[in-house]
Design a protein around this motif. Structure first.
Motif, mmCIF file in Angstrom:
data_model
loop_
_atom_site.group_PDB
_atom_site.id
_atom_site.type_symbol
_atom_site.label_atom_id
_atom_site.label_comp_id
_atom_site.label_asym_id
_atom_site.label_seq_id
_atom_site.Cartn_x
_atom_site.Cartn_y
_atom_site.Cartn_z
ATOM 1 N N MET A 1 0.839 -1.177 0.000
ATOM 2 C CA MET A 1 0.000 0.000 0.000
ATOM 3 C C MET A 1 0.884 1.241 0.000
ATOM 4 O O MET A 1 1.874 1.321 0.706
ATOM 5 N N GLN A 2 0.491 2.220 -0.778
ATOM 6 C CA GLN A 2 1.271 3.453 -0.882
ATOM 7 C C GLN A 2 0.821 4.440 0.206
ATOM 8 O O GLN A 2 -0.369 4.714 0.366
ATOM 9 N N TYR A 3 1.774 4.966 0.946
ATOM 10 C CA TYR A 3 1.491 5.930 1.994
ATOM 11 C C TYR A 3 1.855 7.331 1.511
ATOM 12 O O TYR A 3 2.911 7.540 0.917
ATOM 13 N N LEU A 4 0.982 8.279 1.798
ATOM 14 C CA LEU A 4 1.221 9.666 1.407
ATOM 15 C C LEU A 4 1.809 10.434 2.579
ATOM 16 O O LEU A 4 1.493 10.154 3.739
ATOM 17 N N PRO A 5 2.630 11.444 2.305
ATOM 18 C CA PRO A 5 3.132 12.280 3.396
ATOM 19 C C PRO A 5 1.986 13.071 4.042
ATOM 20 O O PRO A 5 0.929 13.271 3.443
ATOM 21 N N PHE A 6 2.232 13.517 5.265
ATOM 22 C CA PHE A 6 1.184 14.189 6.030
ATOM 23 C C PHE A 6 0.643 15.424 5.314
ATOM 24 O O PHE A 6 -0.567 15.662 5.315
ATOM 25 N N HIS A 7 1.509 16.230 4.704
ATOM 26 C CA HIS A 7 1.041 17.447 4.053
ATOM 27 C C HIS A 7 0.120 17.119 2.872
ATOM 28 O O HIS A 7 -0.833 17.852 2.608
ATOM 29 N N SER A 8 0.363 16.015 2.181
ATOM 30 C CA SER A 8 -0.525 15.603 1.094
ATOM 31 C C SER A 8 -1.869 15.125 1.639
ATOM 32 O O SER A 8 -2.925 15.421 1.067
ATOM 33 N N LEU A 9 -1.835 14.398 2.734
ATOM 34 C CA LEU A 9 -3.080 13.961 3.355
ATOM 35 C C LEU A 9 -3.908 15.143 3.857
ATOM 36 O O LEU A 9 -5.129 15.175 3.687
ATOM 37 N N LEU A 10 -3.234 16.118 4.463
ATOM 38 C CA LEU A 10 -3.934 17.304 4.946
ATOM 39 C C LEU A 10 -4.539 18.090 3.787
ATOM 40 O O LEU A 10 -5.686 18.546 3.870
ATOM 41 N N TYR A 11 -3.793 18.213 2.702
ATOM 42 C CA TYR A 11 -4.310 18.890 1.512
ATOM 43 C C TYR A 11 -5.541 18.167 0.978
ATOM 44 O O TYR A 11 -6.564 18.786 0.674
ATOM 45 N N ARG A 12 -5.476 16.873 0.868
ATOM 46 C CA ARG A 12 -6.610 16.109 0.349
ATOM 47 C C ARG A 12 -7.791 16.119 1.310
ATOM 48 O O ARG A 12 -8.938 15.987 0.886
ATOM 49 N N TYR A 13 -7.519 16.254 2.603
ATOM 50 C CA TYR A 13 -8.594 16.311 3.586
ATOM 51 C C TYR A 13 -9.362 17.622 3.493
ATOM 52 O O TYR A 13 -10.569 17.645 3.702
ATOM 53 N N LEU A 14 -8.677 18.713 3.168
ATOM 54 C CA LEU A 14 -9.323 20.022 3.166
ATOM 55 C C LEU A 14 -9.727 20.522 1.781
ATOM 56 O O LEU A 14 -10.671 21.304 1.667
ATOM 57 N N PHE A 15 -9.036 20.131 0.745
ATOM 58 C CA PHE A 15 -9.297 20.659 -0.598
ATOM 59 C C PHE A 15 -9.680 19.521 -1.539
ATOM 60 O O PHE A 15 -9.084 18.452 -1.511
ATOM 61 N N TYR A 16 -10.651 19.780 -2.395
ATOM 62 C CA TYR A 16 -11.222 18.731 -3.232
ATOM 63 C C TYR A 16 -10.800 18.809 -4.692
ATOM 64 O O TYR A 16 -11.275 18.022 -5.512
ATOM 65 N N GLY A 17 -9.916 19.680 -5.052
ATOM 66 C CA GLY A 17 -9.515 19.841 -6.440
ATOM 67 C C GLY A 17 -8.904 18.599 -7.054
ATOM 68 O O GLY A 17 -9.027 18.362 -8.255
ATOM 69 N N TRP A 18 -8.266 17.781 -6.242
ATOM 70 C CA TRP A 18 -7.609 16.572 -6.745
ATOM 71 C C TRP A 18 -8.617 15.510 -7.188
ATOM 72 O O TRP A 18 -8.265 14.586 -7.911
ATOM 73 N N LEU A 19 -9.890 15.657 -6.809
ATOM 74 C CA LEU A 19 -10.908 14.677 -7.177
ATOM 75 C C LEU A 19 -11.425 14.847 -8.601
ATOM 76 O O LEU A 19 -12.018 13.929 -9.161
ATOM 77 N N PHE A 20 -11.223 16.029 -9.178
ATOM 78 C CA PHE A 20 -11.900 16.372 -10.428
ATOM 79 C C PHE A 20 -10.924 16.467 -11.590
ATOM 80 O O PHE A 20 -9.744 16.737 -11.418
ATOM 81 N N PHE A 21 -11.468 16.241 -12.807
ATOM 82 C CA PHE A 21 -10.704 16.350 -14.049
ATOM 83 C C PHE A 21 -11.072 17.646 -14.748
ATOM 84 O O PHE A 21 -12.157 18.195 -14.546
ATOM 85 N N ASP A 22 -10.188 18.137 -15.597
ATOM 86 C CA ASP A 22 -10.436 19.327 -16.399
ATOM 87 C C ASP A 22 -11.341 18.940 -17.565
ATOM 88 O O ASP A 22 -10.936 18.205 -18.462
ATOM 89 N N ALA A 23 -12.568 19.455 -17.546
ATOM 90 C CA ALA A 23 -13.551 19.112 -18.580
ATOM 91 C C ALA A 23 -13.492 20.069 -19.765
ATOM 92 O O ALA A 23 -14.384 20.045 -20.612
ATOM 93 N N SER A 24 -12.466 20.879 -19.856
ATOM 94 C CA SER A 24 -12.356 21.810 -20.983
ATOM 95 C C SER A 24 -11.257 21.402 -21.960
ATOM 96 O O SER A 24 -11.016 22.108 -22.926
ATOM 97 N N ARG A 25 -10.613 20.278 -21.725
ATOM 98 C CA ARG A 25 -9.510 19.830 -22.587
ATOM 99 C C ARG A 25 -9.860 18.527 -23.277
ATOM 100 O O ARG A 25 -10.607 17.717 -22.750
ATOM 101 N N GLY A 26 -9.276 18.339 -24.428
ATOM 102 C CA GLY A 26 -9.462 17.100 -25.165
ATOM 103 C C GLY A 26 -10.574 17.201 -26.188
ATOM 104 O O GLY A 26 -11.185 18.262 -26.385
#
Length: 106
Positions: A1-26
């Motif tokens: 299992m891949q473990y993320l550093p704490f700052h990445s976990l905190l970022y993912r806990y508070l901000f949701y931008g990493w969940l979404f894809f750019d729907a204006s490209r392609g």
């Protein structure tokens, strides 16, 4: 299992931008797939709104404590300002959620 550093976990806990894809490209199919993915991921936005609401309430309580008990207006301002800044984050998240759930732009 891949473990993320704490700052990445905190970022993912508070901000949701990493969940979404750019729907204006392609091409048309890639944009449609990205939009479909984003609509599926919209189910997580109320969770992020709750997190920001709780964080704002906790910061407000700490600021209130600093103001009344410690009688320190500067220290309370240090907590009041981020507490107030959680409201725009919740508003932007709510607009994104409503837009994805109600399918604005179709």
């Amino acid at each position: 299992m891949q473990y993320l550093p704490f700052h990445s976990l905190l970022y993912r806990y508070l901000f949701y931008g990493w969940l979404f894809f750019d729907a204006s490209r392609g091409d048309v199919f890639a944009r449609a797939a990205a939009l479909r993915h984003n609509r599926e991921q919209a189910r997580w936005l109320p969770t992020y709104m709750r997190r920001w609401l709780v964080l704002g309430a906790l910061l407000f309580v700490v600021a209130y404590f600093c103001e009344l008990v410690l009688v320190s207006p500067r220290l309370s301002a240090f907590f009041y300002v981020p507490s107030v800044l959680t409201m725009p984050m919740n508003l932007v998240t709510a607009v994104c959620w409503v837009g994805l759930v109600t399918r604005w732009g179709d």
